[in-house]
Write an enzyme that holds these catalytic residues in place. Structure first.
Site, PDB file in Angstrom:
ATOM      1  N   ASN A   1       5.405  -5.843   5.531  1.00 24.50           N
ATOM      2  CA  ASN A   1       4.721  -4.675   4.620  1.00 24.50           C
ATOM      3  C   ASN A   1       4.138  -3.569   5.308  1.00 24.50           C
ATOM      4  OD1 ASN A   1       5.310  -6.840   3.038  1.00 24.50           O
ATOM      5  ND2 ASN A   1       3.104  -7.249   2.344  1.00 24.50           N
TER       6      ASN A   1
ATOM      7  N   SER B   1       1.317  -0.283  -3.075  1.00 27.30           N
ATOM      8  CA  SER B   1       0.779  -0.849  -4.238  1.00 27.30           C
ATOM      9  C   SER B   1      -0.642  -0.647  -4.658  1.00 27.30           C
ATOM     10  CB  SER B   1       0.688  -2.325  -3.713  1.00 27.30           C
ATOM     11  OG  SER B   1      -0.071  -3.404  -4.689  1.00 27.30           O
TER      12      SER B   1
HETATM   13  N1  LIG Z   1       6.041  -6.958  -8.173  1.00 26.84           N
HETATM   14  C1  LIG Z   1       4.722  -6.200  -8.320  1.00 26.84           C
HETATM   15  O1  LIG Z   1       3.872  -6.780  -9.183  1.00 26.84           O
HETATM   16  C2  LIG Z   1       4.405  -5.314  -7.262  1.00 26.84           C
HETATM   17  C3  LIG Z   1       3.269  -4.426  -7.206  1.00 26.84           C
HETATM   18  C4  LIG Z   1       2.994  -3.517  -6.274  1.00 26.84           C
HETATM   19  C5  LIG Z   1       3.993  -3.584  -5.139  1.00 26.84           C
HETATM   20  N2  LIG Z   1       4.912  -4.312  -5.192  1.00 26.84           N
HETATM   21  C6  LIG Z   1       5.857  -3.941  -3.877  1.00 26.84           C
HETATM   22  O2  LIG Z   1       7.131  -3.566  -4.439  1.00 26.84           O
HETATM   23  C7  LIG Z   1       8.151  -3.875  -3.563  1.00 26.84           C
HETATM   24  C8  LIG Z   1       9.125  -4.760  -4.193  1.00 26.84           C
HETATM   25  O3  LIG Z   1       8.677  -5.925  -4.614  1.00 26.84           O
HETATM   26  P1  LIG Z   1       9.054  -6.878  -5.843  1.00 26.84           P
HETATM   27  O4  LIG Z   1       8.092  -7.141  -6.857  1.00 26.84           O
HETATM   28  O5  LIG Z   1      10.419  -6.200  -6.444  1.00 26.84           O
HETATM   29  O6  LIG Z   1       9.498  -8.300  -4.985  1.00 26.84           O
HETATM   30  P2  LIG Z   1      11.002  -8.729  -4.669  1.00 26.84           P
HETATM   31  O7  LIG Z   1      10.581 -10.089  -3.740  1.00 26.84           O
HETATM   32  O8  LIG Z   1      11.845  -8.816  -5.557  1.00 26.84           O
HETATM   33  O9  LIG Z   1      11.289  -7.653  -3.549  1.00 26.84           O
HETATM   34  C9  LIG Z   1      11.168  -7.481  -2.213  1.00 26.84           C
HETATM   35  C10 LIG Z   1      12.227  -6.717  -1.727  1.00 26.84           C
HETATM   36  O10 LIG Z   1      11.807  -6.686  -0.186  1.00 26.84           O
HETATM   37  C11 LIG Z   1      12.995  -7.187   0.706  1.00 26.84           C
HETATM   38  N3  LIG Z   1      12.585  -7.704   2.031  1.00 26.84           N
HETATM   39  C12 LIG Z   1      11.316  -8.388   2.154  1.00 26.84           C
HETATM   40  N4  LIG Z   1      11.421  -8.898   3.347  1.00 26.84           N
HETATM   41  C13 LIG Z   1      12.386  -7.995   4.059  1.00 26.84           C
HETATM   42  C14 LIG Z   1      12.620  -7.724   5.361  1.00 26.84           C
HETATM   43  N5  LIG Z   1      11.971  -8.486   6.479  1.00 26.84           N
HETATM   44  N6  LIG Z   1      13.594  -6.852   5.741  1.00 26.84           N
HETATM   45  C15 LIG Z   1      14.154  -6.060   4.859  1.00 26.84           C
HETATM   46  N7  LIG Z   1      13.817  -6.057   3.372  1.00 26.84           N
HETATM   47  C16 LIG Z   1      12.821  -7.300   3.042  1.00 26.84           C
HETATM   48  C17 LIG Z   1      13.446  -8.304  -0.093  1.00 26.84           C
HETATM   49  O11 LIG Z   1      14.921  -8.685   0.450  1.00 26.84           O
HETATM   50  C18 LIG Z   1      13.519  -7.727  -1.579  1.00 26.84           C
HETATM   51  O12 LIG Z   1      14.608  -6.564  -1.539  1.00 26.84           O
HETATM   52  C19 LIG Z   1       7.452  -4.876  -2.284  1.00 26.84           C
HETATM   53  O13 LIG Z   1       7.046  -3.840  -1.277  1.00 26.84           O
HETATM   54  C20 LIG Z   1       6.005  -5.170  -3.042  1.00 26.84           C
HETATM   55  O14 LIG Z   1       4.946  -5.317  -2.411  1.00 26.84           O
HETATM   56  C21 LIG Z   1       5.406  -5.065  -6.160  1.00 26.84           C
HETATM   57  C1  LIG Z   2       0.753 -11.123  -9.533  1.00 30.63           C
HETATM   58  C2  LIG Z   2       0.367 -10.290  -8.523  1.00 30.63           C
HETATM   59  C3  LIG Z   2       1.332  -9.298  -7.803  1.00 30.63           C
HETATM   60  C4  LIG Z   2       0.674  -8.715  -6.567  1.00 30.63           C
HETATM   61  C5  LIG Z   2       1.769  -7.754  -6.121  1.00 30.63           C
HETATM   62  C6  LIG Z   2       0.815  -6.339  -6.191  1.00 30.63           C
HETATM   63  O1  LIG Z   2       1.309  -5.403  -4.971  1.00 30.63           O
END
Ligand SMILES: NC(=O)c1ccc[n+]([C@@H]2O[C@H](COP(=O)([O-])OP(=O)(O)OC[C@H]3O[C@@H](n4cnc5c(N)ncnc54)[C@H](O)[C@@H]3O)[C@@H](O)[C@H]2O)c1
Ligand SMILES: CCCCCCO
Length: 254
Positions: A107, A138
């Site tokens: 991250n 995030s």
């Molecule tokens: N879903 C949420 O509520 C939320 C909120 C805020 C931020 N985020 C951020 O958004 C981004 C996407 O999250 P998401 O919810 O789609 O989850 P997700 O698990 O569907 O996607 C995560 C992505 O990161 C990639 N990844 C993980 N480890 C990796 C590595 N070592 N090398 C290359 N790629 C890697 C995965 O292959 C995938 O494409 C993340 O950075 C997450 O922290 C998500």
């Molecule tokens: C439900 C918790 C999701 C946390 C990802 C925020 O980056």
């Protein structure tokens, strides 16, 4: 930045937020969308190509925890092919506070290292053309989900790094902004470990509150790309897109 005819590298473009954002990007007609991801999903790549046949969609396997040198080697392959790249999106993230080192490596360090690697191709001090970086951080970088302090801190670190990149733009020619989604329904959030099991029901408790869809997030992500505002801290929460004013508590003076 108009997405039309641009060359975009999207790290983690196949994840939950990533794939819907890739779909929205492709609809806007970039010249190239280069997806780097740890997961390989040929069907998703084929679907993206079918959405807009005018867009060249390519995929390279990439793990953001590799060295800067390894990242640079991959970027050289891409730049040799495309000649120019307009936007780098860093989106890789994991949510599992059992995995302390890996959380920081993916991250935070992953975002830093991929950014550092592309500077060799963009830095105007080396005659580069400059570029634009969008880092997916995030809302937990603003205020933590304190039951996952490692994840939240890794996102705060990525946010701080992105804010510094933006301040350095006059020197490097590379602008940057952060994309800070709120709780968005993806597999990442269904179930995850809290730090030292301080709250085994953390995901369940969070998901009792309103969330947004990946499509809502993706559509606002594209609006932020189009706004192309250096130093912007974009909050993409509950289907809204808002620019956050960061509260200054101290100034280095330099
Ligand atoms: N879903 C949420 O509520 C939320 C909120 C805020 C931020 N985020 C951020 O958004 C981004 C996407 O999250 P998401 O919810 O789609 O989850 P997700 O698990 O569907 O996607 C995560 C992505 O990161 C990639 N990844 C993980 N480890 C990796 C590595 N070592 N090398 C290359 N790629 C890697 C995965 O292959 C995938 O494409 C993340 O950075 C997450 O922290 C998500
Ligand atoms: C439900 C918790 C999701 C946390 C990802 C925020 O980056």
């Amino acid at each position: 930045m108009a997405i039309a005819n641009k060359n975009i590298i999207f790290v983690a473009g196949l994840g939950g937020i990533g794939l819907d954002t890739s779909r929205e990007i492709v609809k806007s007609g970039p010249k190239n969308l280069v997806i780097l991801d740890r997961i390989d999903n040929p069907a998703a790549i084929a679907e993206l190509k079918a959405i807009n046949p005018k867009v060249t969609v390519t995929f390279y396997p990439y793990d953001v925890t590799v060295s800067v040198a390894e990242s640079t080697k991959l970027l050289k392959v891409i730049f040799d092919k495309l000649k120019t790249v307009d936007l780098l999106i860093n989106g890789a993230g994991i949510l599992d506070d059992y995995q302390i080192e890996r959380t920081i490596a993916v991250n935070f360090a992953g975002t830093v290292n991929t950014t550092t690697a592309i500077m060799a191709f963009w830095d105007k001090r080396k005659g580069g053309p400059g570029g634009v970086i969008a880092n997916i951080c995030s809302v937990t970088g603003f205020n933590a989900i304190y039951q996952v302090p490692v994840y939240s801190a890794s996102k705060a670190a990525a946010l701080s790094f992105t804010n510094s990149l933006a301040k350095l733009a006059p020197i490097t020619g590379v602008t940057a902004y952060s994309i800070n989604p709120g709780i968005t329904k993806t597999t990442l959030v269904h179930k995850f470990n809290s730090w030292l099991d301080v709250e085994p029901r953390v995901a369940e408790l969070l998901l009792e509150h309103p969330t947004q869809t990946t499509l809502q997030c993706a559509q606002n992500f594209v609006k932020a790309i189009e706004a192309n505002k250096n130093g912007a801290i974009w909050k993409l929460d509950l289907g809204r897109l808002d620019a956050i004013e960061w509260t200054k508590h101290w100034d280095s003076g330099i």
